[in-house]
Write a protein that holds these residues in place. Structure first.
Motif, PDB file in Angstrom:
ATOM      1  N   ALA A 164       0.845  -1.192   0.000  1.00  0.00           N
ATOM      2  CA  ALA A 164       0.000   0.000   0.000  1.00  0.00           C
ATOM      3  C   ALA A 164       0.879   1.240   0.000  1.00  0.00           C
ATOM      4  CB  ALA A 164      -0.902   0.002   1.237  1.00  0.00           C
ATOM      5  N   GLU A 217     -11.577   5.755   0.656  1.00  0.00           N
ATOM      6  CA  GLU A 217     -10.882   4.870   1.579  1.00  0.00           C
ATOM      7  C   GLU A 217     -11.589   4.710   2.922  1.00  0.00           C
ATOM      8  OE1 GLU A 217      -6.306   4.723   0.783  1.00  0.00           O
ATOM      9  OE2 GLU A 217      -6.880   6.842   0.950  1.00  0.00           O
ATOM     10  N   GLU A 273     -14.078   3.189   5.593  1.00  0.00           N
ATOM     11  CA  GLU A 273     -14.471   1.809   5.840  1.00  0.00           C
ATOM     12  C   GLU A 273     -15.270   1.785   7.134  1.00  0.00           C
ATOM     13  OE1 GLU A 273     -11.460  -1.802   6.827  1.00  0.00           O
ATOM     14  OE2 GLU A 273     -11.021  -0.674   5.009  1.00  0.00           O
ATOM     15  N   ARG A 308      -5.971   3.232   4.951  1.00  0.00           N
ATOM     16  CA  ARG A 308      -5.198   2.812   3.777  1.00  0.00           C
ATOM     17  C   ARG A 308      -5.123   1.290   3.738  1.00  0.00           C
ATOM     18  NH1 ARG A 308      -1.956   6.234   1.321  1.00  0.00           N
ATOM     19  NH2 ARG A 308      -3.983   7.240   1.207  1.00  0.00           N
ATOM     20  N   ARG A 309      -5.524   0.722   2.623  1.00  0.00           N
ATOM     21  CA  ARG A 309      -5.418  -0.717   2.389  1.00  0.00           C
ATOM     22  C   ARG A 309      -4.687  -0.936   1.074  1.00  0.00           C
ATOM     23  NH1 ARG A 309      -7.303  -4.177   6.619  1.00  0.00           N
ATOM     24  NH2 ARG A 309      -9.275  -3.384   7.408  1.00  0.00           N
ATOM     25  N   ARG A 324     -10.257  -4.751  -0.496  1.00  0.00           N
ATOM     26  CA  ARG A 324     -10.462  -4.137   0.824  1.00  0.00           C
ATOM     27  C   ARG A 324     -11.331  -5.042   1.700  1.00  0.00           C
ATOM     28  NH1 ARG A 324     -10.085   0.828   3.208  1.00  0.00           N
ATOM     29  NH2 ARG A 324      -9.277   1.730   1.291  1.00  0.00           N
ATOM     30  N   GLN A 364      -9.262  -7.945   2.980  1.00  0.00           N
ATOM     31  CA  GLN A 364      -8.313  -7.536   4.019  1.00  0.00           C
ATOM     32  C   GLN A 364      -9.026  -7.285   5.341  1.00  0.00           C
ATOM     33  OE1 GLN A 364      -5.204  -4.656   2.358  1.00  0.00           O
ATOM     34  NE2 GLN A 364      -6.611  -4.932   0.640  1.00  0.00           N
ATOM     35  N   HIS A 365     -10.179  -6.628   5.273  1.00  0.00           N
ATOM     36  CA  HIS A 365     -10.956  -6.320   6.478  1.00  0.00           C
ATOM     37  C   HIS A 365     -11.397  -7.605   7.183  1.00  0.00           C
ATOM     38  CE1 HIS A 365     -13.928  -3.746   8.733  1.00  0.00           C
ATOM     39  NE2 HIS A 365     -14.447  -4.944   8.906  1.00  0.00           N
ATOM     40  N   ASP A 385      -8.503  -9.683   8.628  1.00  0.00           N
ATOM     41  CA  ASP A 385      -8.068  -9.110   9.900  1.00  0.00           C
ATOM     42  C   ASP A 385      -8.895  -9.642  11.065  1.00  0.00           C
ATOM     43  OD1 ASP A 385      -5.915  -7.585   9.053  1.00  0.00           O
ATOM     44  OD2 ASP A 385      -6.978  -5.658   9.162  1.00  0.00           O
ATOM     45  N   TYR A 426     -10.701  -2.977  12.228  1.00  0.00           N
ATOM     46  CA  TYR A 426     -10.153  -1.890  11.426  1.00  0.00           C
ATOM     47  C   TYR A 426      -9.763  -0.696  12.294  1.00  0.00           C
ATOM     48  CZ  TYR A 426     -14.020   1.553  11.111  1.00  0.00           C
ATOM     49  OH  TYR A 426     -14.950   2.509  11.376  1.00  0.00           O
ATOM     50  N   ARG A 463      -6.189  -0.324  13.256  1.00  0.00           N
ATOM     51  CA  ARG A 463      -5.244   0.100  12.220  1.00  0.00           C
ATOM     52  C   ARG A 463      -5.324   1.593  11.907  1.00  0.00           C
ATOM     53  NH1 ARG A 463      -2.612  -3.980   9.971  1.00  0.00           N
ATOM     54  NH2 ARG A 463      -3.505  -6.073   9.950  1.00  0.00           N
TER      55      ARG A 463
END
Length: 191
Positions: free
Chosen positions: A85, A98, A100, A113-114, A140, A143-144, A147, A154, A157
């Motif tokens: 990223a 961006e 979320e 940021r992802r 995204r 990734q979310h 995690d 989120y 992060r």
């Protein structure tokens, strides 16, 4: 199918690494069906098992992109490879593109940021292995949800000032302890 209660930040299951899925049996099939029902009613684009109180490494996703392509699936025991990223120090966060949110921190949205692309390797609801390359919002989502399987939300992060804002929102709603949850279709957790 049943709608499952969604755990709110602070519940220990949300902040602990999940265990591998070892049985793709009728109980697992029911969990997956219930997770799809829950994410649709929430509404959301993804839901990880820890969010419904099940400490297993599985998430579902259901999202339709701007071209009308429907992305729907199950990822059990996933691994995720992501592209690098762009560091926030090199490019400012875009509040629109961006931002979320999370069903476990309902009603809040912050920019994060992802990586722009990801490769997901996982098993589907029957245990069959697959690989899927994702870009943009689908990357995204992966990734979310991934995690969540590692016990990361989120909000963990976020950088200043957004980390401070989400912490304030959590305190204001008296979230952050075990046992707090909401039921899609019945509760209004953000109010």
């Amino acid at each position: 199918m049943a709608v499952l209660p969604i755990r709110i930040t602070g519940d220990p299951v949300l902040h602990s690494p999940a265990a591998p899925v070892t049985a793709f049996d009728d109980d697992f099939q029911q969990l997956v069906a219930d997770m799809f029902e829950t994410v649709a009613l929430a509404p959301g684009v993804g839901l990880a098992a820890p969010q419904v109180g099940v400490g297993k490494r599985v998430f579902v996703y259901a999202w339709t992109d701007e071209d009308g392509t429907a992305w729907r699936g199950v990822a059990a025991n996933p691994t995720l490879w992501i592209s690098p990223a762009v560091p926030e120090s090199q490019q400012e966060l875009d509040e629109d593109d961006e931002s979320e949110g999370c069903l476990s921190i309902p009603g809040e949205r912050f920019p994060l940021r992802r990586a722009a692309s990801a490769i997901l390797r996982a098993q589907d609801e029957h245990g069959t292995e697959f690989e899927l390359e994702a870009h943009g919002w689908l990357a995204r989502i992966f990734q979310h949800e991934y995690d969540h399987l590692d016990g990361v939300l989120y909000a963990d992060r976020l950088t200043h000032p957004h980390a401070k804002q989400v912490a304030k929102a959590i305190r204001k709603r008296s979230w952050g302890g075990p046992g707090q949850q909401w039921l899609p279709g019945r509760d209004h957790p953000e109010g």
